[in-house]
Design a protein around this motif. Structure first.
Motif, PDB file in Angstrom:
ATOM      1  N   ARG A   1      34.263  19.126 -20.663  1.00 46.42           N
ATOM      2  CA  ARG A   1      33.067  19.222 -21.512  1.00 46.42           C
ATOM      3  C   ARG A   1      32.561  17.860 -21.969  1.00 46.42           C
ATOM      4  O   ARG A   1      31.711  17.779 -22.842  1.00 46.42           O
ATOM      5  CB  ARG A   1      33.387  20.078 -22.751  1.00 46.42           C
ATOM      6  N   THR A   2      33.074  16.791 -21.371  1.00 45.22           N
ATOM      7  CA  THR A   2      32.699  15.445 -21.799  1.00 45.22           C
ATOM      8  C   THR A   2      31.819  14.772 -20.759  1.00 45.22           C
ATOM      9  O   THR A   2      32.116  14.794 -19.555  1.00 45.22           O
ATOM     10  CB  THR A   2      33.947  14.577 -22.031  1.00 45.22           C
ATOM     11  N   ALA A   3      30.727  14.162 -21.226  1.00 42.60           N
ATOM     12  CA  ALA A   3      29.828  13.392 -20.360  1.00 42.60           C
ATOM     13  C   ALA A   3      29.978  11.905 -20.676  1.00 42.60           C
ATOM     14  O   ALA A   3      30.232  11.535 -21.820  1.00 42.60           O
ATOM     15  CB  ALA A   3      28.385  13.828 -20.563  1.00 42.60           C
ATOM     16  N   LEU A   4      29.817  11.081 -19.667  1.00 46.61           N
ATOM     17  CA  LEU A   4      29.955   9.636 -19.791  1.00 46.61           C
ATOM     18  C   LEU A   4      28.606   8.949 -19.621  1.00 46.61           C
ATOM     19  O   LEU A   4      27.865   9.253 -18.682  1.00 46.61           O
ATOM     20  CB  LEU A   4      30.920   9.106 -18.714  1.00 46.61           C
ATOM     21  N   VAL A   5      28.312   8.027 -20.532  1.00 46.30           N
ATOM     22  CA  VAL A   5      27.166   7.141 -20.391  1.00 46.30           C
ATOM     23  C   VAL A   5      27.684   5.712 -20.500  1.00 46.30           C
ATOM     24  O   VAL A   5      28.334   5.369 -21.495  1.00 46.30           O
ATOM     25  CB  VAL A   5      26.099   7.387 -21.479  1.00 46.30           C
ATOM     26  N   ALA A   6      27.432   4.892 -19.488  1.00 47.86           N
ATOM     27  CA  ALA A   6      27.905   3.509 -19.501  1.00 47.86           C
ATOM     28  C   ALA A   6      26.781   2.581 -19.082  1.00 47.86           C
ATOM     29  O   ALA A   6      25.876   2.971 -18.331  1.00 47.86           O
ATOM     30  CB  ALA A   6      29.098   3.334 -18.562  1.00 47.86           C
TER      31      ALA A   6
END
Length: 369
Positions: free
Chosen positions: A315-320
């Motif tokens: 359920r976790t999204a990554l923005v980098a």
């Protein structure tokens, strides 16, 4: 209506974690205005730890303090007083080395020989003077390789050369250190001190403080060898603290210096999350969004995004800011690169808040809620 937790680390050099969380939230709200958004900016003990805790802990109070910066000039910094708890009836102090002795305070300058941790020690002394029950210490983003000598000196220790004179500040002082007198060292507060760091390097050798972190602080090859020899000379004066133990090399050897004082090193991201209530928030979230400036192959080993993903699997999204080609993003339900959104790293760095806003909006549109 969905519940979304926003828990990014800082986008180093561009935006602190709290500002990154706000930008992501604004983008998400532009698409889904009725969702319940919970901001829990994160840190691992480095720059932004103070802001992350201040944003999430109700009643936290910033206390200004004037200290000696890493370049020897006086600066106004701050530490954070947390409200009283049963195990800390006078309250706890959160103190960030980056805020008092950090490399960001030098701008484009590097002072590999003279930068010291004196200001960090002065902030610790100020918190002790205020009577706090416990210390929570973030030690990332150090400007120096002094083994924590500046900090310990500010707390009452004496480090002298063969003639009995105080050694010079910074790594240069380790060239001549011959004696350590810890009898005047101030005691820990009643509930002790924990040190937030995800660095596991030992103090000395090819994986030690000087070899691994010295170059980013301005040490050349000769300087690294000299600083490593100085740290070895220093550690020999306090043999009861094992220089080879994990974390002793954190913050230019400040991990070792804090161990000399009696502080306990703990995983930084995990402890910050506990302070801010992130585990409980993530457990009830439909989506958790995390991120950092650069996500690469090393990010999966203890960095903030990997830890946050472990709290909300699937359920976790990554923005980098940038996602390296060799990075494993399989732990995330989705991943976005600001560099890809902006078209170039230069464009992303020029307007990070704009592209974080766009990332938040895109995630709101694309994630299945």
């Amino acid at each position: 209506m969905s519940r979304v937790v926003l828990a990014p680390d800082s986008f180093k050099g561009t935006l602190p974690a709290a500002a990154a969380a706000r930008a992501l939230a604004e983008g998400w709200r532009a698409v889904r205005p009725h969702d319940d958004l919970v901001l829990r900016p994160m840190a691992d003990g480095g720059e932004g730890t103070l802001d992350a805790v201040a944003t999430s802990v109700r009643g936290a109070e910033r206390i200004p303090v004037t200290v000696t910066g890493p370049d020897g000039e006086r600066i106004v910094a701050s530490w954070l007083l947390l409200p009283p708890t049963p195990d800390a009836p006078v309250g706890s102090a959160v103190i960030e080395l980056a805020n008092t002795s950090g490399i960001e305070l030098l701008g484009d300058r590097r002072l590999p020989e003279s930068a010291s941790t004196t200001g960090f020690g002065q902030a610790l002394a100020a918190a002790l003077d205020a009577g706090v029950t416990r210390l929570i210490l973030g030690i990332g983003s150090s400007a120096s390789t002094d083994g924590g000598v500046g900090m310990l000196t500010a707390l009452g220790a004496r480090f002298t050369d063969a003639a009995g004179d105080p050694v010079a500040p910074g790594a240069a002082g380790l060239d001549t250190v011959a004696a350590a007198d810890l009898t005047g060292l101030r005691p820990l507060p009643p509930a002790g001190a924990v040190v937030l760091t995800d660095v596991t390097n030992p103090l000395l050798g090819p994986q030690g403080a000087a070899a691994v972190f010295g170059p980013q602080k301005g040490l050349d090859d000769a300087g690294v060898a000299r600083a490593d020899a100085g740290l070895a000379r220093l550690s020999a004066l306090v043999p009861s603290v094992v220089a080879a133990a994990a974390g002793m090399g954190a913050a230019g050897g400040t991990g070792w210096g804090l161990a000399v004082w009696g502080a306990q090193l703990v995983p930084g991201a995990r402890h910050v999350a506990a302070l801010t209530g992130l585990p409980a928030a993530a457990a009830t979230a439909d989506v958790v969004v995390t991120g950092e400036g650069a996500y690469d192959a090393q990010s999966a080993a203890g960095k903030v995004p990997a830890f946050v993903a472990s709290l909300a699997p699937g359920r976790t999204a990554l923005v980098a800011g940038r996602v390296a080609a060799d990075a494993d993003t399989s732990a995330f339900a989705a991943s976005l690169s600001l560099t890809d959104l902006a078209g170039s790293s230069a464009a992303a760095l020029a307007e990070p808040a704009r592209w974080l806003h766009e990332a938040g909006a895109r995630l709101a549109r694309t994630l299945a809620l």
